[in-house]
Design a protein around this motif. Structure first.
Motif, mmCIF file in Angstrom:
data_model
loop_
_atom_site.group_PDB
_atom_site.id
_atom_site.type_symbol
_atom_site.label_atom_id
_atom_site.label_comp_id
_atom_site.label_asym_id
_atom_site.label_seq_id
_atom_site.Cartn_x
_atom_site.Cartn_y
_atom_site.Cartn_z
ATOM 1 N N LEU A 29 0.855 -1.145 -0.101
ATOM 2 C CA LEU A 29 0.113 -0.004 -0.002
ATOM 3 C C LEU A 29 0.821 1.187 0.016
ATOM 4 O O LEU A 29 0.378 2.004 -0.624
ATOM 5 N N ASP A 30 1.975 0.986 0.639
ATOM 6 C CA ASP A 30 2.999 2.403 0.706
ATOM 7 C C ASP A 30 3.553 2.551 -0.639
ATOM 8 O O ASP A 30 3.525 3.789 -1.113
ATOM 9 N N GLN A 32 1.956 1.771 -3.440
ATOM 10 C CA GLN A 32 0.780 2.282 -4.430
ATOM 11 C C GLN A 32 0.490 3.527 -4.017
ATOM 12 O O GLN A 32 0.280 4.464 -4.940
ATOM 13 N N LEU A 33 0.596 4.076 -2.829
ATOM 14 C CA LEU A 33 0.264 5.291 -2.456
ATOM 15 C C LEU A 33 1.578 6.392 -3.143
ATOM 16 O O LEU A 33 0.946 7.511 -3.653
ATOM 17 N N HIS A 36 0.762 6.927 -6.470
ATOM 18 C CA HIS A 36 -0.425 7.841 -7.009
ATOM 19 C C HIS A 36 -0.089 9.339 -6.575
ATOM 20 O O HIS A 36 -0.247 10.253 -7.428
ATOM 21 N N ARG A 96 -7.768 8.557 -6.094
ATOM 22 C CA ARG A 96 -6.982 7.387 -5.890
ATOM 23 C C ARG A 96 -6.221 7.362 -4.598
ATOM 24 O O ARG A 96 -6.032 6.378 -3.794
ATOM 25 N N ALA A 97 -5.246 8.426 -4.377
ATOM 26 C CA ALA A 97 -4.441 8.649 -3.285
ATOM 27 C C ALA A 97 -5.310 8.773 -1.905
ATOM 28 O O ALA A 97 -5.043 7.898 -1.020
ATOM 29 N N VAL A 100 -6.316 5.188 -1.201
ATOM 30 C CA VAL A 100 -5.209 4.111 -0.405
ATOM 31 C C VAL A 100 -4.786 4.541 0.841
ATOM 32 O O VAL A 100 -4.528 4.115 1.532
ATOM 33 N N ALA A 101 -4.896 5.916 0.815
ATOM 34 C CA ALA A 101 -4.402 6.575 2.155
ATOM 35 C C ALA A 101 -5.579 5.896 3.400
ATOM 36 O O ALA A 101 -5.035 5.661 4.604
ATOM 37 N N ARG A 104 -4.803 2.206 4.381
ATOM 38 C CA ARG A 104 -3.449 1.971 5.248
ATOM 39 C C ARG A 104 -3.624 2.991 6.160
ATOM 40 O O ARG A 104 -2.763 2.955 7.298
ATOM 41 N N ASP A 106 -3.413 6.247 6.830
ATOM 42 C CA ASP A 106 -2.513 7.531 6.747
ATOM 43 C C ASP A 106 -3.417 8.881 6.778
ATOM 44 O O ASP A 106 -3.584 9.553 5.605
ATOM 45 N N VAL A 109 -1.782 12.095 4.672
ATOM 46 C CA VAL A 109 -1.828 11.990 3.152
ATOM 47 C C VAL A 109 -3.619 12.133 2.682
ATOM 48 O O VAL A 109 -3.789 12.668 1.841
#
Length: 130
Positions: A29-30, A32-33, A36, A96-97, A100-101, A104, A106, A109
């Motif tokens: 995931l990191d 992928q993030l 993005h 998208r970011a 994913v954030a 996970r 985050d 982000v």
């Protein structure tokens, strides 16, 4: 009727190879993030949004462990339609970011991505509807 298999199986059960690099879900995931955000950074730099670019760059550096390559000082000189398309692309990348954030957990982000979505949405349609 049944004859036992006398040869070793070519398939491995469990374990796996110790020399093969595996990544955890968090590491995936990191990665992928960071991807993005790097794409969002490229569009942000193309739009000439320096302050937003610095914020995004900081998050990419945190995730990747190094500062991303950037092309600064070259804002897009295209027409309004092209700038609108760039803002729409940046909005989509920020969305998208954000996904994913959130996945996970985050928060930094996620907040940054939500702010970028709002900014690009306002740039595409100042009335508020995307």
């Amino acid at each position: 009727m049944y004859e036992p298999i006398r040869t070793k199986s070519v398939h491995r059960m469990g374990g796996g190879r110790a020399d093969y690099p595996h990544s955890s879900r968090g590491e995936a995931l990191d990665t992928q993030l960071a991807g993005h955000l790097a794409a969002l950074l490229a569009v942000t730099d193309e739009l000439g949004l320096d302050e937003a670019g610095e914020q995004i760059s900081g998050q990419v550096a945190r995730l990747r462990g190094r500062v991303p390559a950037r092309i600064k000082g070259r804002p897009a000189t295209a027409g309004d339609a092209d700038r609108g398309a760039l803002h729409q692309r940046a909005h989509d990348l920020a969305a998208r970011a954000l996904l994913v954030a959130a996945s996970r957990a985050d928060t930094a982000v996620a907040i940054l991505a939500a702010e970028r979505m709002d900014a690009h949405s306002a740039a595409v349609d100042p009335a508020g509807a995307l």
